[in-house]
Design a protein around this motif. Structure first.
Motif, short mmCIF file in Angstrom:
data_model
loop_
_atom_site.label_atom_id
_atom_site.label_comp_id
_atom_site.label_asym_id
_atom_site.label_seq_id
_atom_site.Cartn_x
_atom_site.Cartn_y
_atom_site.Cartn_z
N GLY A 136 1.03 -1.35 -0.11
CA GLY A 136 -0.01 -0.40 -0.26
C GLY A 136 1.07 1.35 -0.13
O GLY A 136 0.25 2.04 0.01
N LYS A 179 4.65 1.20 -4.46
CA LYS A 179 5.18 0.62 -5.16
C LYS A 179 4.72 0.33 -6.69
O LYS A 179 4.83 1.45 -7.83
CB LYS A 179 5.05 -0.82 -5.29
CG LYS A 179 6.42 -0.71 -3.60
CD LYS A 179 7.46 -1.68 -2.83
CE LYS A 179 5.70 -3.21 -3.02
NZ LYS A 179 4.79 -2.55 -1.49
N SER A 180 3.49 0.23 -7.18
CA SER A 180 3.14 -0.73 -7.96
C SER A 180 1.53 1.15 -9.25
O SER A 180 2.39 1.07 -9.96
CB SER A 180 1.11 -1.41 -7.33
OG SER A 180 1.85 -2.32 -7.10
N THR A 181 1.89 1.20 -8.00
CA THR A 181 1.62 2.90 -8.55
C THR A 181 3.21 3.58 -9.68
O THR A 181 3.09 4.20 -10.83
CB THR A 181 0.86 3.80 -7.77
OG1 THR A 181 -0.38 3.48 -7.10
CG2 THR A 181 -0.07 5.02 -8.26
P1 ADP Z 1 1.49 -1.02 -3.26
O1 ADP Z 1 2.48 -1.06 -4.98
O2 ADP Z 1 3.29 -0.77 -2.98
O3 ADP Z 1 1.18 -2.10 -2.71
P2 ADP Z 1 -0.57 0.87 -5.20
O4 ADP Z 1 0.74 1.75 -5.49
O5 ADP Z 1 -0.63 -0.68 -5.85
O6 ADP Z 1 0.60 0.29 -3.34
O7 ADP Z 1 -1.61 1.42 -3.44
C1 ADP Z 1 -0.66 2.83 -3.35
C2 ADP Z 1 -2.17 3.41 -2.47
O8 ADP Z 1 -2.85 3.30 -4.22
C3 ADP Z 1 -2.99 2.51 -1.98
O9 ADP Z 1 -3.15 3.34 -0.80
C4 ADP Z 1 -4.52 1.60 -2.50
O10 ADP Z 1 -5.11 1.63 -2.32
C5 ADP Z 1 -3.87 2.56 -3.21
N1 ADP Z 1 -4.36 2.43 -5.09
C6 ADP Z 1 -4.14 1.92 -5.57
N2 ADP Z 1 -4.82 1.89 -6.51
C7 ADP Z 1 -5.94 2.32 -6.39
C8 ADP Z 1 -6.75 2.61 -7.41
N3 ADP Z 1 -6.98 2.37 -8.78
N4 ADP Z 1 -7.91 3.51 -7.48
C9 ADP Z 1 -8.26 4.01 -6.05
N5 ADP Z 1 -7.05 4.00 -4.99
C10 ADP Z 1 -6.10 3.29 -5.41
#
Ligand code: ADP
Ligand code: ADP
Length: 235
Positions: free
Chosen positions: A43, A46-48
């Protein structure tokens, strides 16, 4: 020679109920030959961040330059073309096509994108990358006939056959046992020593530590951890 530059990147996700600041003011420069790891808890963004780096998503604000070219404000068609040319991806799931041989999986991006390459040029490129990932002896196998580690090595060759500016790697060992995970990570380190520029997201600190630049995300913010290995305590 800077390949990738992010300046004050933010990403906000808004729904009816809430706003999430997934990234808050990220600055990042990746030079040719760098091996960057991005670690951090679930959360943290990273993926973002990887999706933005890979032109799969756009930032809410900030600047993104690839080899000096501003890619933040591009149309979808333009960014798809830059993505195909400049960026290689390796995912946790290998995403190979089982109807195709190992050879044809690796050749596919060349056939699809570089329509000007001759068959012998394609053969030479595929042979080079099969060899680099030590899969030359499995060229005619189907992906399902390979071990997970072998499949990931094929996926790495497919990602690099177009010789992108940067290889983005998302949890490459997530579907592998620790032996195959170690083999794949050692192969990525070797490819980096041979010149591949790499940016890897992982939650596995042991693997993150193999990178030359170790970054940590916390709640959407970048924290640079020390670049030098820790010196063991001694009296
Ligand atoms: P990680 O890859 O480090 O687990 P993410 O990049 O997936 O983290 O997510 C970062 C934050 O953005 C989290 O709080 C997640 O819930 C939120 N988030 C990610 N994608 C979306 C989306 N499409 N809509 C709403 N919130 C999102
Ligand atoms: P390696 O010897 O490279 O570590 P493995 O021990 O996983 O790889 O597998 C040995 C060989 O057997 C592999 O190179 C692979 O091509 C072949 N193999 C593995 N699983 C299968 C399968 N389900 N069907 C056919 N061949 C397989």
């Amino acid at each position: 020679d800077i390949k990738i530059q992010l300046k004050d990147i933010t990403k906000m996700f808004a729904t009816d109920e809430m706003e999430t600041h997934a990234l808050r003011g990220i600055d990042l420069s990746i030079r040719a030959g760098d091996y960057v790891s991005i670690a951090g808890p679930s959360g943290c963004g990273k993926s973002t961040l990887l999706a933005i780096l890979g032109l799969l998503d756009t930032p809410t604000s900030g600047q993104y330059l690839i080899e000096g070219k501003d890619v933040a404000g591009m149309s979808l068609a333009q960014s798809a073309s830059i993505r195909n040319e400049k960026i290689g991806f390796v995912f946790q799931a290998f995403n190979l096509i089982d109807e195709l041989s190992v050879y044809d999986n690796i050749a596919l991006p060349l056939r699809y994108r570089n329509k000007t390459l001759s068959q012998s040029e394609i053969d030479a490129r595929v042979a080079k990358w099969l060899d680099k990932v030590e899969m030359g002896h499995r060229a005619r196998h189907r992906p399902s006939q390979l071990s997970g580690g072998q499949q990931q090595r094929v996926a790495i060759a497919r990602a690099l056959v177009g010789e992108p500016a940067i290889l983005l790697v998302d949890e490459p060992t997530g579907n592998l046992d620790s032996t195959n995970g170690d083999i794949v990570m050692e192969m990525l380190a070797q490819l980096n020593r041979e010149g591949t520029t790499l940016c890897m997201v992982t939650h596995d600190q042991r693997y993150a530590d193999m990178a030359t630049t170790k970054l940590h995300l916390m709640d959407g913010k970048m924290v640079r951890t020390q670049a030098e290995p820790e010196i063991a305590y001694s009296q």
